[in-house]
Design a protein around this motif. Structure first.
Motif, PDB file in Angstrom:
ATOM      1  N   VAL A   1      12.412  -3.093  11.511  1.00  0.00           N
ATOM      2  CA  VAL A   1      10.995  -3.121  11.885  1.00  0.00           C
ATOM      3  C   VAL A   1      10.348  -4.447  11.513  1.00  0.00           C
ATOM      4  CG1 VAL A   1       8.728  -2.094  11.403  1.00  0.00           C
ATOM      5  CG2 VAL A   1      10.725  -0.626  11.769  1.00  0.00           C
ATOM      6  N   ILE A   2      10.739  -4.989  10.359  1.00  0.00           N
ATOM      7  CA  ILE A   2      10.085  -6.195   9.858  1.00  0.00           C
ATOM      8  C   ILE A   2      10.847  -7.477  10.200  1.00  0.00           C
ATOM      9  CG2 ILE A   2       8.826  -5.002   8.048  1.00  0.00           C
ATOM     10  CD1 ILE A   2      11.889  -7.015   7.100  1.00  0.00           C
ATOM     11  N   ALA A   3      11.936  -7.373  10.968  1.00  0.00           N
ATOM     12  CA  ALA A   3      12.738  -8.557  11.297  1.00  0.00           C
ATOM     13  C   ALA A   3      11.915  -9.660  11.975  1.00  0.00           C
ATOM     14  CB  ALA A   3      13.932  -8.163  12.158  1.00  0.00           C
ATOM     15  N   PRO A   4      11.044  -9.350  12.981  1.00  0.00           N
ATOM     16  CA  PRO A   4      10.242 -10.417  13.597  1.00  0.00           C
ATOM     17  C   PRO A   4       9.282 -11.072  12.607  1.00  0.00           C
ATOM     18  CG  PRO A   4      10.293  -8.479  15.009  1.00  0.00           C
ATOM     19  CD  PRO A   4      10.861  -8.066  13.684  1.00  0.00           C
ATOM     20  N   ILE A   5       8.697 -10.280  11.709  1.00  0.00           N
ATOM     21  CA  ILE A   5       7.775 -10.821  10.713  1.00  0.00           C
ATOM     22  C   ILE A   5       8.524 -11.723   9.748  1.00  0.00           C
ATOM     23  CG2 ILE A   5       6.304 -10.199   8.751  1.00  0.00           C
ATOM     24  CD1 ILE A   5       5.554  -7.680  10.262  1.00  0.00           C
ATOM     25  N   ARG A   6       9.673 -11.254   9.299  1.00  0.00           N
ATOM     26  CA  ARG A   6      10.473 -12.059   8.365  1.00  0.00           C
ATOM     27  C   ARG A   6      10.858 -13.394   9.004  1.00  0.00           C
ATOM     28  NH1 ARG A   6      15.728 -13.038   6.680  1.00  0.00           N
ATOM     29  NH2 ARG A   6      15.972 -13.136   4.402  1.00  0.00           N
TER      30      ARG A   6
ATOM     31  N   LYS B   1       9.131 -18.439   1.281  1.00  0.00           N
ATOM     32  CA  LYS B   1      10.278 -17.832   0.614  1.00  0.00           C
ATOM     33  C   LYS B   1      10.104 -16.322   0.715  1.00  0.00           C
ATOM     34  CE  LYS B   1      12.710 -17.710  -3.841  1.00  0.00           C
ATOM     35  NZ  LYS B   1      12.690 -18.203  -5.241  1.00  0.00           N
ATOM     36  N   VAL B   2      11.033 -15.654   1.420  1.00  0.00           N
ATOM     37  CA  VAL B   2      10.853 -14.244   1.758  1.00  0.00           C
ATOM     38  C   VAL B   2      11.988 -13.408   1.190  1.00  0.00           C
ATOM     39  CG1 VAL B   2      10.508 -12.602   3.652  1.00  0.00           C
ATOM     40  CG2 VAL B   2       9.756 -14.976   3.915  1.00  0.00           C
ATOM     41  N   ARG B   3      11.637 -12.268   0.618  1.00  0.00           N
ATOM     42  CA  ARG B   3      12.662 -11.300   0.199  1.00  0.00           C
ATOM     43  C   ARG B   3      12.294  -9.931   0.752  1.00  0.00           C
ATOM     44  NH1 ARG B   3      11.942  -8.877  -5.835  1.00  0.00           N
ATOM     45  NH2 ARG B   3       9.662  -8.856  -5.948  1.00  0.00           N
ATOM     46  N   THR B   4      13.311  -9.169   1.143  1.00  0.00           N
ATOM     47  CA  THR B   4      13.125  -7.806   1.633  1.00  0.00           C
ATOM     48  C   THR B   4      13.409  -6.833   0.495  1.00  0.00           C
ATOM     49  OG1 THR B   4      13.807  -8.471   3.856  1.00  0.00           O
ATOM     50  CG2 THR B   4      13.826  -6.127   3.366  1.00  0.00           C
ATOM     51  N   VAL B   5      12.474  -5.921   0.256  1.00  0.00           N
ATOM     52  CA  VAL B   5      12.582  -4.979  -0.861  1.00  0.00           C
ATOM     53  C   VAL B   5      12.664  -3.551  -0.311  1.00  0.00           C
ATOM     54  CG1 VAL B   5      11.474  -4.110  -2.954  1.00  0.00           C
ATOM     55  CG2 VAL B   5      11.220  -6.521  -2.306  1.00  0.00           C
ATOM     56  N   PRO B   6      13.721  -2.794  -0.616  1.00  0.00           N
ATOM     57  CA  PRO B   6      13.785  -1.385  -0.193  1.00  0.00           C
ATOM     58  C   PRO B   6      12.628  -0.605  -0.798  1.00  0.00           C
ATOM     59  CG  PRO B   6      15.929  -2.154  -0.969  1.00  0.00           C
ATOM     60  CD  PRO B   6      14.930  -3.202  -1.356  1.00  0.00           C
TER      61      PRO B   6
ATOM     62  N   THR C   1       5.304  -1.841   4.389  1.00  0.00           N
ATOM     63  CA  THR C   1       5.376  -1.032   5.604  1.00  0.00           C
ATOM     64  C   THR C   1       4.963   0.397   5.247  1.00  0.00           C
ATOM     65  OG1 THR C   1       7.250  -2.373   6.317  1.00  0.00           O
ATOM     66  CG2 THR C   1       6.834  -0.342   7.525  1.00  0.00           C
ATOM     67  N   TYR C   2       3.947   0.932   5.921  1.00  0.00           N
ATOM     68  CA  TYR C   2       3.405   2.231   5.523  1.00  0.00           C
ATOM     69  C   TYR C   2       4.442   3.347   5.618  1.00  0.00           C
ATOM     70  CZ  TYR C   2       0.449   6.260   4.946  1.00  0.00           C
ATOM     71  OH  TYR C   2      -0.095   7.434   4.466  1.00  0.00           O
ATOM     72  N   SER C   3       4.466   4.181   4.576  1.00  0.00           N
ATOM     73  CA  SER C   3       5.310   5.369   4.519  1.00  0.00           C
ATOM     74  C   SER C   3       4.740   6.242   3.400  1.00  0.00           C
ATOM     75  CB  SER C   3       6.772   5.010   4.205  1.00  0.00           C
ATOM     76  OG  SER C   3       6.869   4.482   2.884  1.00  0.00           O
ATOM     77  N   GLU C   4       5.284   7.428   3.238  1.00  0.00           N
ATOM     78  CA  GLU C   4       4.828   8.289   2.147  1.00  0.00           C
ATOM     79  C   GLU C   4       5.111   7.650   0.788  1.00  0.00           C
ATOM     80  OE1 GLU C   4       2.961  11.017   2.205  1.00  0.00           O
ATOM     81  OE2 GLU C   4       2.790  10.573   4.339  1.00  0.00           O
ATOM     82  N   ALA C   5       6.264   6.991   0.662  1.00  0.00           N
ATOM     83  CA  ALA C   5       6.600   6.322  -0.596  1.00  0.00           C
ATOM     84  C   ALA C   5       5.608   5.205  -0.905  1.00  0.00           C
ATOM     85  CB  ALA C   5       8.025   5.764  -0.531  1.00  0.00           C
ATOM     86  N   VAL C   6       5.227   4.447   0.109  1.00  0.00           N
ATOM     87  CA  VAL C   6       4.252   3.374  -0.072  1.00  0.00           C
ATOM     88  C   VAL C   6       2.886   3.959  -0.419  1.00  0.00           C
ATOM     89  CG1 VAL C   6       2.952   1.588   1.171  1.00  0.00           C
ATOM     90  CG2 VAL C   6       5.447   1.680   1.345  1.00  0.00           C
ATOM     91  N   ASN C   7       2.534   5.055   0.222  1.00  0.00           N
ATOM     92  CA  ASN C   7       1.256   5.709  -0.074  1.00  0.00           C
ATOM     93  C   ASN C   7       1.205   6.154  -1.541  1.00  0.00           C
ATOM     94  OD1 ASN C   7      -1.323   6.996   0.974  1.00  0.00           O
ATOM     95  ND2 ASN C   7      -0.291   8.767   0.088  1.00  0.00           N
ATOM     96  N   ARG C   8       2.304   6.729  -2.036  1.00  0.00           N
ATOM     97  CA  ARG C   8       2.337   7.150  -3.444  1.00  0.00           C
ATOM     98  C   ARG C   8       2.227   5.942  -4.369  1.00  0.00           C
ATOM     99  NH1 ARG C   8       6.438  10.546  -1.403  1.00  0.00           N
ATOM    100  NH2 ARG C   8       8.052   9.151  -2.216  1.00  0.00           N
TER     101      ARG C   8
ATOM    102  N   LYS D   1       2.090  -8.438  15.130  1.00  0.00           N
ATOM    103  CA  LYS D   1       2.421  -9.712  15.776  1.00  0.00           C
ATOM    104  C   LYS D   1       2.456 -10.838  14.749  1.00  0.00           C
ATOM    105  CE  LYS D   1      -0.922  -9.248  18.730  1.00  0.00           C
ATOM    106  NZ  LYS D   1      -1.846  -9.507  19.850  1.00  0.00           N
ATOM    107  N   PRO D   2       3.392 -11.780  14.911  1.00  0.00           N
ATOM    108  CA  PRO D   2       3.471 -12.907  13.972  1.00  0.00           C
ATOM    109  C   PRO D   2       2.157 -13.644  13.798  1.00  0.00           C
ATOM    110  CG  PRO D   2       5.452 -12.839  15.306  1.00  0.00           C
ATOM    111  CD  PRO D   2       4.525 -11.784  15.860  1.00  0.00           C
TER     112      PRO D   2
END
Length: 281
Positions: A165-170, A179-184, A204-211, A257-258
């Motif tokens: 999902v975030i590949a275009p943004i990265r 300097k970019v890092r992807t975090v699970p 990226t919004y999700s239930e885990a992010v909301n918590r 969008k970028p």
């Protein structure tokens, strides 16, 4: 090879809807179809179109009601051209539609050569605007970096459960020199200190992010990271207000969008520049 543009055709007459699909697919486009505005909104939820062809007179939700809805409730589609197809070519109808946000009108019976030329012209115009925005934002970014007097890149963490999902943004951020890092998103359970040293944290919004945001409520300003949420298309204004109360700084609306990401980067650079300028004065 460039990706195919996606055209959404909203037309209640089945034979014409099929003819439009066949003509557009033969011209090299991906095509989504819907018999009315309500179904069209569902299709948009499945895949964002690059252009919309829409009949005016339809059951359930007609073209004008559909246009009103997407221009008011779906701001992420504001740059998507909408072309009306209508058997009514009266001047007052065309004026009313354009005042509501329609980009063009084509009359029935459909002249397919004219339709394809019109579609191509609108898509090329969108591409030109996007490219000019990208170039301009890169120029601004380089200028602000020069003013900072530092070559240190911004450090950005992107939290996601789906890296695709975030590949275009990265890719856009790396192109800017960040300097970019992807975090699970599972790492969020470890607490808030993960991102305090970052310039920007994109979640990226999700239930885990909301918590996570709920647990972090009231901690804004403790670290240096600017927290930005990738909001899904279904997120309401009221929900955004509640999330801002947790200390979230900003949103990037779907389809992420970028150019919108670049604006967040520019805001952060200006924040960094301001204290430096004050100290120098």
């Amino acid at each position: 090879m460039a990706a195919k543009a996606t055209i959404l055709c909203v037309e209640d007459e089945g034979y014409l809807r099929q003819d439009l699909r066949e003509e557009l697919e033969e011209a090299g486009y991906d095509v989504l179809t819907a018999p009315d505005g309500k179904v069209a909104i569902e299709r948009i939820g499945e895949k964002r179109p690059d252009l919309i062809l829409c009949d005016v007179m339809m059951p359930e939700m007609d073209g004008l009601a559909f246009l009103t809805y997407i221009r008011s409730a779906m701001p992420a589609l504001n740059d998507v051209p909408l072309i009306f197809l209508t058997a009514r070519g009266m001047r007052e109808d065309i004026v009313a539609g354009k005042q509501m946000g329609a980009d063009d009108y084509l009359t029935k019976p459909v002249d397919y050569d004219l339709l394809l030329a019109t579609v191509d012209a609108h898509l090329r115009q969108v591409s030109r605007v996007e490219e000019l925005n990208r170039i301009r934002l890169q120029q601004i970014y380089q200028e602000v970096k020069r003013l900072r007097g530092s070559k240190e890149p911004l450090t950005i963490s992107i939290v996601t459960g789906n890296p695709k999902v975030i590949a275009p943004i990265r890719g856009a951020l790396l192109e800017l020199g960040c300097k970019v890092r992807t975090v699970p998103e599972a790492n969020l359970e470890n607490g808030g200190s993960l991102f305090d040293d970052d310039s920007i944290t994109i979640l990226t919004y999700s239930e885990a992010v909301n918590r996570y945001l709920t647990r972090q409520a009231g901690t804004a300003g403790i670290g240096t990271s600017r927290r930005v949420l990738l909001a899904p298309p279904s997120m309401s204004a009221a929900r955004k207000e509640r999330l801002l109360e947790t200390g979230l700084d900003d949103f990037i609306d779907y389809p992420y969008k970028p150019v919108d990401v670049f604006k967040v980067v520019m805001d952060r650079l200006q924040e960094v520049r301001l204290p430096s300028a004050q100290a120098a004065g």
